[in-house]
Design an enzyme around this catalytic site. Structure first.
Site, short mmCIF file in Angstrom:
data_model
loop_
_atom_site.label_atom_id
_atom_site.label_comp_id
_atom_site.label_asym_id
_atom_site.label_seq_id
_atom_site.Cartn_x
_atom_site.Cartn_y
_atom_site.Cartn_z
N ASP A 1 36.89 35.36 39.06
CA ASP A 1 38.03 34.55 39.43
C ASP A 1 38.86 33.74 38.34
O ASP A 1 38.09 33.22 37.53
CB ASP A 1 37.84 33.34 40.61
CG ASP A 1 39.06 32.57 41.08
OD1 ASP A 1 39.85 33.07 41.57
OD2 ASP A 1 38.96 31.53 40.65
N GLU B 1 40.34 39.32 37.86
CA GLU B 1 41.32 38.67 38.68
C GLU B 1 42.16 38.11 37.24
O GLU B 1 42.15 36.97 37.26
CB GLU B 1 41.01 37.59 39.58
CG GLU B 1 42.15 37.21 40.52
CD GLU B 1 42.87 35.72 40.35
OE1 GLU B 1 44.02 35.51 40.74
OE2 GLU B 1 42.26 35.02 39.57
#
Ligand code: GLC
Length: 646
Positions: free
Chosen positions: A280, A322
């Site tokens: 992330d 990401e």
């Protein structure tokens, strides 16, 4: 040949000699990766001061490997033998919030057959670990990397779920929130009590001097709800870096202990039975005064270091980047130069996603062609996650040079897109919301569900059947593109039945400051139950999508072995790409206009298509006819043209 390919080679030699003890293979992988690990480690943490940490890292890796279960160790070896399994045409994904999908892990378990029905066999479950009560960014503020929040269930339930999912050959993806922890995480708590060791796990400062220096060049991520990049913590009496929300503290990776501890957290997460780990917000991992502190070379070294270590410990687990950044920067997360193929195996194709939304609004495909053609191709061992919507906003991250090449002004063009999607432009059918408008620079992002952004909400309100049909065609067209482009298509839960915006977030004190919640709806099981017996927009979308998924899985040309070939079409409304694996070819054609469009046969010849061969639309199975030497494409038509033999 990347490191994974080397491991495969070495392991296969061992298999032949039946020396397949997982421990031996661990040592073999360690020695294969060791020089890369040490050079990456010492380039981030100079040898003079950090040699001891390097030995600590090596010991830790052995310990982490010994904690991995026997079952997962043998799965690792199977995966290794499978090669680049993540490039298969048979994978189709869905992203969901476990609680909003069906209450909890048990509820999710009960719905496994729903995924079978649609053809989904890859699941991205958004965070399920403990988090602060109240605002927690949908769980992206983590109190733990591996303790499951009781709201979702227990470890035992999760483990039962992963076992069952594995039996069904379902691939599981979970998040690793690698850039920050919550302010309630055990390290943050200790930092608050004055423990300097843990204050050094974050970027903490006694006064504004250094924060001010950083902020001169750091962009604001959430300018409306969390302006600036630092927060004053009263308990600690210090400023702490918080690029995202005030309760998400950025980890200080210039400290080698943080890297070693986070590697341990990463492996604990992998040990929960996860196949793909979503890194992330990884573009933010390294910060430097005088820069925007995104996509820095050190961030890439750090990610590769995580990759090289995890590959030794759990070689079956792969990483997804990401990185929702500019097209030129996204590609770098597959690894460049000596790191090529040694960073992340998968990355979000945020460029394709944002360009598709641009083409819907402009009804033109020129920017899409130009950008896709000019972006460097990704390394052969990598693949994309292709998606149209997710739980986040749509950022307008186009390359300014490409916008200018269209004869448009970048700022005016972005302003037009914001008007079209989120400021109620009179002729626009889209119903979206603005996300994080920054009046200082006019930047803004867009949020809303795919169906509402594609006009379904307005069409239903107006009870306009023509508009409803057009909206359904748009929804199927965009999904058709992500299903055929090359990579893993990821459907956002709810989009398979055309779920509209959910405005209830405005009444929830924990969500009202974050308009992304308009596209985080509860899964509508009542509608789903009625699908087999209803004939309306929801069933049309579901059936249309299901059919394309079934077709995708049967067409090996859709495996991501070779990138899509983009053919700039002479018709500015038409997007055309070719999938070609050296054996067969499929042309994917989409009309982004509300009027019928045509392509002339002579141009189709020029790109290698032979219209006199019996071409069929592989989605519907219907033969394609040419009238007056023209291929006719109705409003928002989407076809996969290929030979009948396919
Ligand atoms: C990622 C998540 C997003 C979250 C952010 C901070 O971008 O997708 O939802 O807000 O990271 O963790």
């Amino acid at each position: 040949m990347n490191q994974a390919a080397l491991h495969r080679l070495m392991a296969s030699k061992r298999w032949k000699k039946s020396e397949n003890s997982p421990e031996d293979l661990f040592q073999l992988r360690l020695s294969t990766n060791l020089s890369l690990i040490s050079s990456l480690f010492f380039s981030l943490y100079p040898k003079e001061k950090n040699e001891l940490f390097f030995y600590q890292l090596l010991n830790r890796m052995e310990e982490l490997f010994s904690n991995r279960s026997k079952e997962l160790k043998s799965l690792d070896l199977e995966r290794l033998q499978d090669g680049n399994w993540y490039q298969s045409e048979r994978l189709v994904g869905m992203q969901l919030y476990v609680d909003r999908f069906n209450k909890n892990i048990k509820g999710l378990h009960e719905k496994l057959t729903y995924f079978d029905e649609l053809g989904v066999n890859f699941l991205h479950l958004m965070p399920i670990t403990t988090r602060p009560s109240g605002e927690n960014d949908g769980g992206y503020a983590v109190n733990s990397y591996y303790e499951i929040d009781s709201k979702y269930g227990t470890k035992k339930e999760f483990s039962a779920f992963t076992k069952q999912a594995r039996k069904k050959n379902m691939v599981l993806m979970l998040d690793f929130v690698v850039n920050h922890t919550s302010d309630e995480f055990e390290w943050a708590k200790k930092a608050k009590t004055g423990d300097e060791k843990y204050q050094n796990y974050y970027y903490t400062y006694p006064d504004r001097q250094i924060p001010d220096e950083f902020e001169k060049t750091m962009p604001e991520i959430f300018p409306e709800s969390a302006p600036g990049s630092f927060t004053y913590d009263k308990a600690m009496g210090k400023w702490v870096m918080t690029c995202f929300n005030t309760y998400q503290w950025d980890l200080n990776y210039t400290n080698p202990e943080v890297f070693i501890e986070m590697l341990a957290n990463l492996v604990r997460l992998a040990n929960m039975g996860v196949d793909v780990i979503r890194f992330d917000a990884l573009a933010f991992l390294w910060k430097k005064i005088g820069t925007d502190s995104q996509n820095l070379p050190e961030a890439h070294q750090l990610i590769s270091l995580f990759r090289m270590c995890l590959q030794v410990i759990a070689p079956g687990v792969i990483l997804l980047a990401e990185a929702i950044v500019s097209p030129r920067n996204i590609i770098k997360y597959f690894g460049e130069g000596p790191l090529e193929g040694n960073e992340c195996e998968v990355a979000y194709n945020a460029s394709l996603m944002a360009l598709l939304w641009n083409s819907i609004a402009t009804k033109k495909t020129s920017l899409l062609h130009k950008s896709l053609q000019e972006i460097t191709t990704k390394p052969a061992d990598g693949t994309w996650i292709n998606y149209i919507r997710c739980h986040d906003d749509i950022g307008l991250g186009y390359d300014d040079d490409f916008i200018r090449a269209m004869g448009w002004s970048p700022s005016e063009h972005r302003n037009f897109l914001l008007d079209y999607y989120s400021r109620g432009l009179d002729w626009s059918p889209a119903k979206g919301l603005m996300f994080m408008y920054n009046p200082k620079n006019g930047d803004g992002r867009i949020t809303g569900s795919a169906a509402s952004l594609l006009g379904l909400e307005e069409a239903l309100e107006q009870e306009d059947t023509r508009k409803i049909d057009q909206s359904i065609s748009k929804i199927l067209m965009l999904h058709g593109i992500i299903l055929s482009y090359g990579g893993i298509p990821l459907i956002y839960a709810g989009d398979e039945i055309g779920t509209l915006n959910d405005y209830s977030f405005t009444k929830d004190s924990d969500h009202k400051n974050d308009s992304r919640w308009v596209n985080r709806p509860m899964q509508d099981w009542k509608t789903i139950e009625k699908l087999p017996t209803t004939e309306n927009h929801t069933s049309q979308i579901f059936k249309g999508l299901k059919k394309m998924i079934q077709r995708r899985k049967k067409l090996s040309v859709f495996a991501d072995k070779r990138p899509a070939i983009i053919h700039p079409s002479p018709n500015e409304h038409v997007f055309l790409f070719e999938r070609n694996d050296g054996k067969s070819k499929v042309w994917v054609i989409s009309n982004f206009d509300e009027h019928t469009q045509f392509l002339h046969v002579s141009w189709l010849y020029s790109i290698g298509m032979s219209p006199e061969d019996s071409l069929v639309n592989l989605i519907s199975g219907e033969k394609v006819g040419f009238k007056n030497n023209l291929l006719e494409l109705e409003a928002y038509a989407h076809v996969w043209l290929g030979s009948t033999q396919l």
